[in-house]
Design a protein around this motif. Structure first.
Motif, PDB file in Angstrom:
ATOM      1  N   ASP A  22     -49.373 116.443   0.248  1.00 10.33           N
ATOM      2  CA  ASP A  22     -49.688 116.163   1.637  1.00 10.33           C
ATOM      3  C   ASP A  22     -50.509 117.330   2.183  1.00 10.33           C
ATOM      4  O   ASP A  22     -50.920 118.194   1.425  1.00 10.33           O
ATOM      5  CB  ASP A  22     -48.387 116.007   2.430  1.00 10.33           C
ATOM      6  N   ALA A  23     -50.657 117.372   3.492  1.00 15.23           N
ATOM      7  CA  ALA A  23     -51.376 118.488   4.101  1.00 15.23           C
ATOM      8  C   ALA A  23     -50.428 119.678   4.191  1.00 15.23           C
ATOM      9  O   ALA A  23     -49.811 119.925   5.214  1.00 15.23           O
ATOM     10  CB  ALA A  23     -51.873 118.082   5.478  1.00 15.23           C
TER      11      ALA A  23
ATOM     12  N   TYR B 271     -54.216 109.105   4.485  1.00 18.66           N
ATOM     13  CA  TYR B 271     -54.818 108.972   5.806  1.00 18.66           C
ATOM     14  C   TYR B 271     -55.329 110.365   6.187  1.00 18.66           C
ATOM     15  O   TYR B 271     -54.544 111.290   6.344  1.00 18.66           O
ATOM     16  CB  TYR B 271     -53.744 108.467   6.779  1.00 18.66           C
TER      17      TYR B 271
ATOM     18  N   SER C  35     -42.058 114.243  10.382  1.00 18.48           N
ATOM     19  CA  SER C  35     -42.502 113.411  11.500  1.00 18.48           C
ATOM     20  C   SER C  35     -42.510 111.930  11.130  1.00 18.48           C
ATOM     21  O   SER C  35     -42.157 111.088  11.956  1.00 18.48           O
ATOM     22  CB  SER C  35     -43.861 113.857  12.015  1.00 18.48           C
ATOM     23  N   ALA C  36     -42.868 111.595   9.899  1.00 19.10           N
ATOM     24  CA  ALA C  36     -42.911 110.168   9.524  1.00 19.10           C
ATOM     25  C   ALA C  36     -41.514 109.568   9.560  1.00 19.10           C
ATOM     26  O   ALA C  36     -41.275 108.543  10.224  1.00 19.10           O
ATOM     27  CB  ALA C  36     -43.533 110.004   8.136  1.00 19.10           C
TER      28      ALA C  36
ATOM     29  N   SER D 147     -54.677 103.638   3.930  1.00 19.68           N
ATOM     30  CA  SER D 147     -53.866 104.523   3.090  1.00 19.68           C
ATOM     31  C   SER D 147     -52.757 103.701   2.431  1.00 19.68           C
ATOM     32  O   SER D 147     -52.460 102.579   2.863  1.00 19.68           O
ATOM     33  CB  SER D 147     -53.267 105.648   3.941  1.00 19.68           C
TER      34      SER D 147
ATOM     35  N   HIS E 203     -57.133 115.814  10.978  1.00 20.04           N
ATOM     36  CA  HIS E 203     -57.846 114.540  11.180  1.00 20.04           C
ATOM     37  C   HIS E 203     -59.098 114.773  12.026  1.00 20.04           C
ATOM     38  O   HIS E 203     -60.154 114.218  11.771  1.00 20.04           O
ATOM     39  CB  HIS E 203     -56.955 113.523  11.920  1.00 20.04           C
TER      40      HIS E 203
ATOM     41  N   ARG F 200     -45.943 103.719   8.075  1.00 18.33           N
ATOM     42  CA  ARG F 200     -45.648 103.244   6.718  1.00 18.33           C
ATOM     43  C   ARG F 200     -44.169 103.377   6.389  1.00 18.33           C
ATOM     44  O   ARG F 200     -43.679 102.701   5.490  1.00 18.33           O
ATOM     45  CB  ARG F 200     -46.498 104.013   5.688  1.00 18.33           C
TER      46      ARG F 200
ATOM     47  N   LEU G 215     -58.463 115.262  -0.688  1.00 18.33           N
ATOM     48  CA  LEU G 215     -57.941 115.555   0.647  1.00 18.33           C
ATOM     49  C   LEU G 215     -58.101 117.045   0.952  1.00 18.33           C
ATOM     50  O   LEU G 215     -58.570 117.437   2.028  1.00 18.33           O
ATOM     51  CB  LEU G 215     -56.454 115.165   0.717  1.00 18.33           C
TER      52      LEU G 215
ATOM     53  N   SER H 207     -47.953 109.858  14.858  1.00 21.72           N
ATOM     54  CA  SER H 207     -47.864 110.062  13.415  1.00 21.72           C
ATOM     55  C   SER H 207     -48.209 108.737  12.728  1.00 21.72           C
ATOM     56  O   SER H 207     -47.378 107.833  12.648  1.00 21.72           O
ATOM     57  CB  SER H 207     -46.445 110.508  13.043  1.00 21.72           C
ATOM     58  N   GLY H 208     -49.444 108.646  12.264  1.00 15.33           N
ATOM     59  CA  GLY H 208     -49.879 107.402  11.621  1.00 15.33           C
ATOM     60  C   GLY H 208     -49.058 107.102  10.387  1.00 15.33           C
ATOM     61  O   GLY H 208     -48.696 105.947  10.114  1.00 15.33           O
ATOM     62  N   SER H 209     -48.727 108.162   9.628  1.00 17.58           N
ATOM     63  CA  SER H 209     -47.967 107.952   8.399  1.00 17.58           C
ATOM     64  C   SER H 209     -46.584 107.371   8.692  1.00 17.58           C
ATOM     65  O   SER H 209     -45.985 106.719   7.834  1.00 17.58           O
ATOM     66  CB  SER H 209     -47.858 109.254   7.611  1.00 17.58           C
TER      67      SER H 209
HETATM   68  C1  DP6 Z   1     -51.946 114.317   4.633  1.00 17.38           C
HETATM   69  O1  DP6 Z   1     -51.014 112.209  11.361  1.00 17.38           O
HETATM   70  O2  DP6 Z   1     -49.407 110.876   9.952  1.00 17.38           O
HETATM   71  O3  DP6 Z   1     -49.808 113.364   5.080  1.00 17.38           O
HETATM   72  O4  DP6 Z   1     -47.799 113.301  11.963  1.00 17.38           O
HETATM   73  O5  DP6 Z   1     -47.856 115.236  10.407  1.00 17.38           O
HETATM   74  O6  DP6 Z   1     -46.878 113.060   9.683  1.00 17.38           O
HETATM   75  P1  DP6 Z   1     -47.860 113.761  10.573  1.00 17.38           P
HETATM   76  O7  DP6 Z   1     -49.253 113.369  10.018  1.00 17.38           O
HETATM   77  P2  DP6 Z   1     -50.173 112.095  10.141  1.00 17.38           P
HETATM   78  O8  DP6 Z   1     -51.111 112.372   8.882  1.00 17.38           O
HETATM   79  C2  DP6 Z   1     -50.658 112.311   7.587  1.00 17.38           C
HETATM   80  C3  DP6 Z   1     -51.544 113.107   6.712  1.00 17.38           C
HETATM   81  C4  DP6 Z   1     -51.192 113.147   5.260  1.00 17.38           C
HETATM   82  C5  DP6 Z   1     -51.643 111.896   4.489  1.00 17.38           C
HETATM   83  C6  DP6 Z   1     -50.816 110.672   4.667  1.00 17.38           C
HETATM   84  O9  DP6 Z   1     -49.580 110.743   4.763  1.00 17.38           O
HETATM   85  O10 DP6 Z   1     -51.411 109.592   4.615  1.00 17.38           O
END
Ligand code: DP6
Length: 331
Positions: free
Chosen positions: A284-285, A17, A110-111, A32, A198, A149, A244, A144-146
C-alpha cells in the motif's frame, strides 16, 4: 433504533486506487481490485443516544474507554452526518471502536474503520438490509475510497458502474484461499497521506502511461483470479506495487514511502521463489510489505520474513468473507 455492532476487515489492493477524478466526491481515475482480509479488522459498536452530540471512543481490550482525539472523532462525526442524512434521521450515537491489529503496526485502519462505522450506523438506524452496493457508495463518501471495497468479502472491484460510486465482489473468498503475510517494517502513521498522494499522482510524468498500462494489467489480474493462477498473478501484482511507488516517487514534490527494510523484504521474497516457495509481494502507500502466497507456502514465508533484518513483526492474514453483523457489543 437499536444498538448494533459490526466487524469489517481491511483489504489489500492488487490493482491500486491512486489518483482521483474528484477527490471530494471520492471518485477514482482508474478501477481498483482488492482482496478483503480476515484477521486485520475493526469492530465498531453504535448505540443510539439521547441528546444532540455524538460520543466517540476507542475501546481497549480491558473494556476501558479512551479518548481518540479530536481529529479522529471529527472524521467519525462527519461520516455519521452522511449516514444520518442518507437515512433521513437526526439520531445521535455513542460509538466505540477497536482494531484487531495493533494500531502502532502502521497498518491502514481507515478502510476497515469506515466500513465498520458505516455498516454499524446503518444497522443502528434499522437499515442493515440496504443493498450492499448502496452501502459501499455511502462508505466511500467517508473519503477513504478503499473502504468502499471493505463492505464485501472475497475479491472486490471498485468502481463497477460508470459513475464510479459502487463496489461489487468479483469472486467469493472460498473461490481462492490466498494468504497475506504482512512484513511490518514501519510503525505509526505514514508521513504523506493517501489523500495527498492521490492529489499529487497526476503531477508524475509517468501517470498517463500508468493509466494506459493498467487497462491490460487489470484484465490480466482478473483472469489470474478467475483461473486461480498464482504464477500469473505474482509478476502482475509486483509490477503494480512498484508502479504505484514509481508514481509516488516521481510526483511533484516526490513521496518516498520505502525504507531499507522494504527492499530487504523484496529481496527475501525473490529468495523464497529461488528456493521453490511461490510468493509475491504487493504494497500500500507505506513501507510495509504484503507477501501473498497459497496456504502451502504460508509457514515458510512467515518464518523467512520474520528473520529479515528490520522486520518488526509479521502478521498472518488471508482472504476472508467480509463484514460480520450481530456480534457481541464492545460496551
Ligand atoms: C495505496 O484514499 O482509500 O491503499 O483512506 O488511507 O485508506 P485511505 O486511502 P484511500 O487510498 C488507498 C490507496 C492505496 C491503494 C488502494 O487501496 O487501492
Amino acid at each position: 433504533m437499536k444498538k448494533a455492532t459490526v466487524e469489517a476487515p481491511a483489504n489489500i489492493a492488487l490493482i491500486k486506487y491512486w489518483g482521483a477524478l474528484d477527490l471530494d466526491e471520492v471518485l477514482p481515475l482508474n478501477p481498483s481490485l482488492s482482496m478483503t482480509l480476515r484477521a486485520c479488522a475493526t469492530r465498531t459498536t453504535v448505540e443510539p443516544l439521547a441528546g444532540d452530540r455524538d460520543e466517540v471512543w476507542l475501546v481497549a481490550e480491558s473494556g476501558a474507554f479512551q479518548d481518540p482525539g479530536e481529529d479522529f472523532a471529527g472524521k467519525v462525526r462527519a461520516q455519521l452526518d452522511r449516514v444520518r442524512s442518507w437515512a433521513g434521521s437526526r439520531q445521535c450515537f455513542r460509538v466505540g471502536t477497536r482494531n484487531s491489529f495493533p494500531s502502532a503496526a502502521g497498518m491502514a485502519s481507515s478502510a476497515s474503520g469506515f466500513a465498520a462505522l458505516t455498516l454499524a450506523a446503518a444497522a443502528a438506524l434499522g437499515r442493515a438490509d440496504t443493498d450492499r452496493g448502496e452501502l459501499s457508495a455511502l462508505t466511500r463518501r467517508s473519503g477513504s475510497g478503499s473502504a468502499a471495497r471493505s463492505v464485501f468479502g472475497g475479491y472486490v472491484q471498485w468502481p463497477v458502474d460508470p459513475s464510479g460510486e459502487y463496489s461489487a465482489p468479483v469472486a467469493e473468498s472460498d473461490h481462492w484461499d490466498l494468504r497475506d503475510v504482512i512484513a511490518v517494517v514501519e510503525e505509526g502513521p505514514k508521513e504523506v497521506s493517501s489523500r495527498e498522494g492521490h492529489r499529487r499522482a497526476i503531477t508524475s510524468p509517468y501517470f498517463a502511461r500508468r493509466l494506459e498500462e493498467l487497462v491490460e494489467r487489470y484484465v490480466q489480474v482478473q483472469m489470474a483470479i478467475y483461473h486461480r493462477d498464482f504464477a500469473a498473478l505474482v509478476p502482475l501484482i509486483e509490477e503494480e506495487a512498484i508502479d504505484l511507488h514509481l508514481i509516488a516517487m516521481s510526483s511533484r514534490p516526490p513521496i518516498f514511502y520505502w525504507n531499507p527494510a522494504t527492499l530487504a523484504v523484496h529481496q527475501a521474497v525473490r529468495g523464497l521463489r529461488r528456493d521453490g516457495v511461490p510468493a509475491g509481494f504487493t504494497m500500500d502507500a507505506g513501507a510495509n510489505v504484503h507477501v501473498l502466497c497459497e496456504p502451502a507456502a504460508e509457514e515458510e514465508t512467515a518464518r523467512r520474513l520474520a528473520a529479515v533484518p528490520g522486520v518488526l513483526s509479521v502478521i498472518r492474514d488471508g482472504v476472508g468473507p467480509g463484514p460480520l453483523f450481530d456480534l457481541p457489543h464492545l460496551f
